[in-house]
Motif scaffolding. Structure first.
Motif, PDB file in Angstrom:
ATOM      1  N   LEU B 151      26.922  39.651  47.062  1.00  8.06           N
ATOM      2  CA  LEU B 151      27.333  38.472  46.299  1.00  8.06           C
ATOM      3  C   LEU B 151      28.440  37.708  47.025  1.00  8.06           C
ATOM      4  N   ILE B 152      29.420  38.434  47.492  1.00 13.41           N
ATOM      5  CA  ILE B 152      30.528  37.770  48.180  1.00 13.41           C
ATOM      6  C   ILE B 152      30.023  37.114  49.456  1.00 13.41           C
ATOM      7  N   GLY B 153      29.152  37.832  50.128  1.00  9.91           N
ATOM      8  CA  GLY B 153      28.599  37.283  51.357  1.00  9.91           C
ATOM      9  C   GLY B 153      27.874  35.966  51.116  1.00  9.91           C
ATOM     10  N   ALA B 154      27.228  35.874  49.983  1.00  5.60           N
ATOM     11  CA  ALA B 154      26.483  34.656  49.677  1.00  5.60           C
ATOM     12  C   ALA B 154      27.360  33.652  48.927  1.00  5.60           C
ATOM     13  N   SER B 155      28.632  33.941  48.831  1.00  2.00           N
ATOM     14  CA  SER B 155      29.581  33.082  48.109  1.00  2.00           C
ATOM     15  C   SER B 155      29.109  32.724  46.708  1.00  2.00           C
ATOM     16  N   VAL B 156      28.587  33.694  46.020  1.00  2.00           N
ATOM     17  CA  VAL B 156      28.192  33.446  44.635  1.00  2.00           C
ATOM     18  C   VAL B 156      29.400  33.738  43.740  1.00  2.00           C
ATOM     19  N   PRO B 157      29.821  32.757  42.952  1.00  2.00           N
ATOM     20  CA  PRO B 157      30.939  33.007  42.044  1.00  2.00           C
ATOM     21  C   PRO B 157      30.620  34.200  41.154  1.00  2.00           C
ATOM     22  N   THR B 158      31.530  35.121  41.092  1.00  2.00           N
ATOM     23  CA  THR B 158      31.265  36.369  40.383  1.00  2.00           C
ATOM     24  C   THR B 158      32.444  36.778  39.507  1.00  2.00           C
ATOM     25  N   VAL B 159      32.130  37.301  38.350  1.00  2.00           N
ATOM     26  CA  VAL B 159      33.167  37.860  37.493  1.00  2.00           C
ATOM     27  C   VAL B 159      32.856  39.329  37.285  1.00  2.00           C
ATOM     28  N   VAL B 160      33.789  40.180  37.593  1.00  2.00           N
ATOM     29  CA  VAL B 160      33.603  41.609  37.348  1.00  2.00           C
ATOM     30  C   VAL B 160      34.346  41.977  36.068  1.00  2.00           C
ATOM     31  N   VAL B 161      33.729  42.847  35.306  1.00  2.00           N
ATOM     32  CA  VAL B 161      34.337  43.225  34.041  1.00  2.00           C
ATOM     33  C   VAL B 161      34.672  44.708  34.031  1.00  2.00           C
ATOM     34  N   ALA B 162      35.882  45.008  33.643  1.00  2.00           N
ATOM     35  CA  ALA B 162      36.305  46.389  33.437  1.00  2.00           C
ATOM     36  C   ALA B 162      36.308  47.257  34.685  1.00  2.00           C
ATOM     37  N   THR B 163      36.607  46.663  35.785  1.00  2.00           N
ATOM     38  CA  THR B 163      36.784  47.484  36.967  1.00  2.00           C
ATOM     39  C   THR B 163      38.274  47.776  37.092  1.00  2.00           C
ATOM     40  N   GLY B 164      38.606  48.831  37.765  1.00  2.00           N
ATOM     41  CA  GLY B 164      40.008  49.159  37.918  1.00  2.00           C
ATOM     42  C   GLY B 164      40.585  48.456  39.126  1.00  2.00           C
ATOM     43  N   CYS B 165      39.706  47.886  39.928  1.00  6.45           N
ATOM     44  CA  CYS B 165      40.161  47.388  41.212  1.00  6.45           C
ATOM     45  C   CYS B 165      39.277  46.239  41.679  1.00  6.45           C
ATOM     46  N   PRO B 166      39.513  45.063  41.132  1.00  5.17           N
ATOM     47  CA  PRO B 166      38.649  43.920  41.436  1.00  5.17           C
ATOM     48  C   PRO B 166      38.863  43.415  42.859  1.00  5.17           C
ATOM     49  N   PRO B 167      37.781  43.073  43.542  1.00  8.73           N
ATOM     50  CA  PRO B 167      37.885  42.512  44.887  1.00  8.73           C
ATOM     51  C   PRO B 167      38.589  41.157  44.793  1.00  8.73           C
ATOM     52  N   PRO B 168      39.336  40.802  45.813  1.00  9.81           N
ATOM     53  CA  PRO B 168      40.094  39.552  45.764  1.00  9.81           C
ATOM     54  C   PRO B 168      39.219  38.312  45.603  1.00  9.81           C
ATOM     55  N   GLN B 169      37.971  38.387  46.037  1.00  8.75           N
ATOM     56  CA  GLN B 169      37.135  37.186  45.944  1.00  8.75           C
ATOM     57  C   GLN B 169      36.542  36.972  44.553  1.00  8.75           C
ATOM     58  N   CYS B 170      36.712  37.935  43.673  1.00 12.97           N
ATOM     59  CA  CYS B 170      36.075  37.818  42.360  1.00 12.97           C
ATOM     60  C   CYS B 170      37.092  37.580  41.247  1.00 12.97           C
ATOM     61  N   ALA B 171      36.623  36.937  40.229  1.00 14.30           N
ATOM     62  CA  ALA B 171      37.435  36.841  39.029  1.00 14.30           C
ATOM     63  C   ALA B 171      37.227  38.148  38.276  1.00 14.30           C
ATOM     64  N   ALA B 172      38.127  38.477  37.379  1.00 14.82           N
ATOM     65  CA  ALA B 172      38.005  39.772  36.718  1.00 14.82           C
ATOM     66  C   ALA B 172      38.533  39.748  35.293  1.00 14.82           C
ATOM     67  N   ILE B 173      37.847  40.507  34.453  1.00 11.87           N
ATOM     68  CA  ILE B 173      38.309  40.720  33.091  1.00 11.87           C
ATOM     69  C   ILE B 173      38.473  42.221  32.932  1.00 11.87           C
ATOM     70  N   SER B 174      39.562  42.641  32.368  1.00 13.10           N
ATOM     71  CA  SER B 174      39.705  44.081  32.191  1.00 13.10           C
ATOM     72  C   SER B 174      40.690  44.404  31.081  1.00 13.10           C
ATOM     73  N   ILE B 175      40.801  45.680  30.803  1.00 17.15           N
ATOM     74  CA  ILE B 175      41.890  46.107  29.940  1.00 17.15           C
ATOM     75  C   ILE B 175      42.773  47.004  30.786  1.00 17.15           C
ATOM     76  N   ASP B 176      43.883  47.382  30.248  1.00 10.34           N
ATOM     77  CA  ASP B 176      44.799  48.236  30.973  1.00 10.34           C
ATOM     78  C   ASP B 176      44.361  49.683  30.765  1.00 10.34           C
ATOM     79  N   ASP B 177      43.421  50.135  31.566  1.00  5.37           N
ATOM     80  CA  ASP B 177      42.863  51.479  31.408  1.00  5.37           C
ATOM     81  C   ASP B 177      43.946  52.552  31.514  1.00  5.37           C
TER      82      ASP B 177
END
Lengths: 359, 359
Positions: B151-177
């Motif tokens: 996804l990052i390689g193809a520059s597709v805007p991406t949102v990751v949810v609930a990861t503990g460690c989001p890649p800098p290129q992605c937006a992220a939603i999470s809680i404080d696990d």
DNA sequence: GAAATTAATGATAGCGATACCAAAAATGTC
DNA sequence: GACATTTTTGGTATCGCTATCATTAATTTC
């Protein structure tokens, strides 16, 4: 035909490039309104005019803009989907199917939670007064007298899904609950089980009755007597399943297989069996109904009846759209029955030679 | 709130009854244009205004008219939602939230299963080449290096949810696990538990590590030593929970409380405890994480950490829409953390005076 | 603290079609 | 041929939303 170089309109940068009804009108030397009439095959257009317009349409390769059309004309349908708290897995599948179909049919789906209780009236009435065109009711709402009465009273076209006993005023999508239960019991009999317990579902849901009927039918067709003791009451909840399973396993002569009316109660039965030191399926076969997420979450995974939930909700939307968009005349109330599937997993087996020794 | 009597507009007979952007605007006391901005998650709207508009939208149950929208020029976005096999309960809640928001933002959600393994590349690439505008990744895919790289390689805007460690290129939603796990262990310590077992989650998911960190942090702040033995490995599945719980209860000196990294494993722990003749919570306290449907399905109902899963997925859709529709050049990558809640139910209690006798 | 800058809102004008009614043309009636 | 009817046709006002630009409010700058 020919590519006909259309000069790009100047001005705003919003034009799409596609020819519009006005382009056609200009070329044909008539008003846009007349073109609209031709497109819609209305009668009051002179043949010569019609031909000119058609020629222009061909020349420009014109096709009416759907969006504009539905905006100006027939309003977009809005369907309400009321849900209570079915198993979450059920709901998600249901939503996937209905939203998918809603997109295809180009209708808007308004999803709203409607807990059974005091607020149901309020929620339903708000939905009606907000101008919804029709309503879809998945279980357990499909069996809520209160909700149904409000909807029927307000003459809101309604489709109920998976009820055992649809009201005459509603359209309905369902599976053959009776047949499915019968198939499962047949399967157990085929495996060699003799004493087969049954955990009934919430008596408020009509599907419960149908499933019990299926159980009895299978017994009857195999020439087995129906033993009242082998049927325990349940409410479709895990907790009720715990009690029901205990009741059945407490019997003097306990069943070698238990068929619960849904997966939650089947899971509870597995738990009770384990607590009693019984192996599933070695000592006890346990089967469920619904093929909910729980069925594959627990261990052993449950043999159960799969309902095509997404297809059912898809069909519900489609049917409702048909009822609403269908011309004037007779609102053909329809009923539709989809196919179930018996899914074998790890919770069923042939009974041991001798009944397990009670501890 | 109140049913808010919408007065029928007079004039033509064409009105549909469905609320329009103007209805919302009137109710919120802003202009229609501002409402449009909120719907499209554009940036330049003050938060207070945005909230007011959202409240009005909820109250009227408004959803934009697709026809009008596409007529006016906005192209419909298509967002991909790739899922693997998280707990089914998790997925369903996730779907409910994202589908709801997708409807409100009038974007099309393309939901596709993407099993981890050889096919992931194929599935992701197919989705990209089918012209998707952005992608949402719930766990466990949010931690899949392979999927993220494509996804990052193809520059597709991406949102990751609930990861503990989001890649800098992605937006992220999470809680404080980490904080949530810490809070739970603090709670157990407060109850008087001394030996507290922990069942870790799938090590491939970064959230697992965060939860373990929280467990250790709570122990540390209470001045307790960390005992390697009390941590069992799990994979977030019910089955793995069975083994992990067995391992912990098999110890010479078993814990009086077990905190599992998710509800599925906590449920498995309850099952194991019961099979061993232990009462929950009398003999053993069991806590979970996620507050999935399973938590309230089984008995006793689980004390657990509630994640606002539906809200998180809603936020993910909204954020992605904002990134895609938002004006102003640079896609401001954002991170968002939502609040968790510790929910006390029936599976926790103070420990018995003496540790339960092993049978 | 006044001017310059930037962000947040509002006003207006369409997008491409149809509904509705009025005007014009064709037809019929005596 | 004058008048009543019926058909055709055109004009105008939306439908619900967004683009674009103008305006106002909030910040920053010096």
């Amino acid at each position: 035909m020919t590519g006909s170089t259309r000069k790009p309109r100047e001005g705003t940068s919003r034009q799409t490039g596609a020819p519009t009804i006005s382009d056609v009108a200009r070329l044909a030397g008539v008003s846009p309104m007349t073109v609209s009439r031709v497109i819609n095959a209305e009668r009051n257009v002179r043949n010569s005019t019609r031909d000119a317009v058609k020629a222009a349409i061909d020349q420009l390769n014109f096709a009416p803009n759907r969006a504009a059309r539905s905006l100006a004309g027939a309003s977009q349908l809005r369907l309400g989907l009321l849900y209570s708290n079915p198993s979450a897995a059920y709901l998600s599948e249901f939503l996937v199917g209905s939203l998918d179909q809603a997109g295809r049919s180009d209708v808007q789906l308004v999803v709203e939670k409607c807990e059974l209780g005091d607020h149901e009236r309020e929620v339903v009435e708000r939905m009606i007064s907000s101008g919804i065109d029709g309503v879809i009711l998945p279980p357990p709402l499909c069996d809520s007298r209160a909700v149904l009465d409000i909807l029927i009273g307000a003459s809101v076209p309604t489709v109920v899904v998976a009820t055992g006993c649809p009201p005459p005023q509603c359209a309905a999508i369902s599976i053959d609950d009776r047949g499915a239960a019968q198939a499962m019991v047949r399967h157990l009999i085929g495996l060699g089980h003799v004493r087969i317990g049954f955990i009934a579902g919430n008596p408020n849901l009509t599907a419960s009755g149908r499933r019990l009927e299926g159980y009895r039918a299978a017994l009857a067709e195999a020439g087995r007597a129906f033993d009242e003791q082998l049927v325990a009451d349940g409410l479709f909840t895990y907790r009720s399943g715990l009690d029901a399973a205990d009741e059945l396993l407490e019997l003097e002569n306990p069943p070698s297989a238990i068929f619960a009316s849904n997966d939650d109660m089947a899971a509870a039965t597995v738990a009770v069996a384990h607590r009693r030191g019984l192996d599933v399926p070695g000592d006890l076969t346990v089967c469920g109904f619904d093929d909910s997420a729980l069925a594959t979450t627990i261990w052993p995974e449950l043999t159960t009846i799969h309902q095509p939930i997404a297809d059912m909700s898809r069909a519900a939307v489609e049917m409702l759209v048909g009822m609403l968009r269908g011309k004037r005349g007779e609102a053909v109330i329809r009923h539709m029955t989809l196919d179930y599937t018996l899914i074998r997993r790890q919770s069923d087996a042939a009974p041991r030679q001798r009944p397990p020794v009670r501890i």
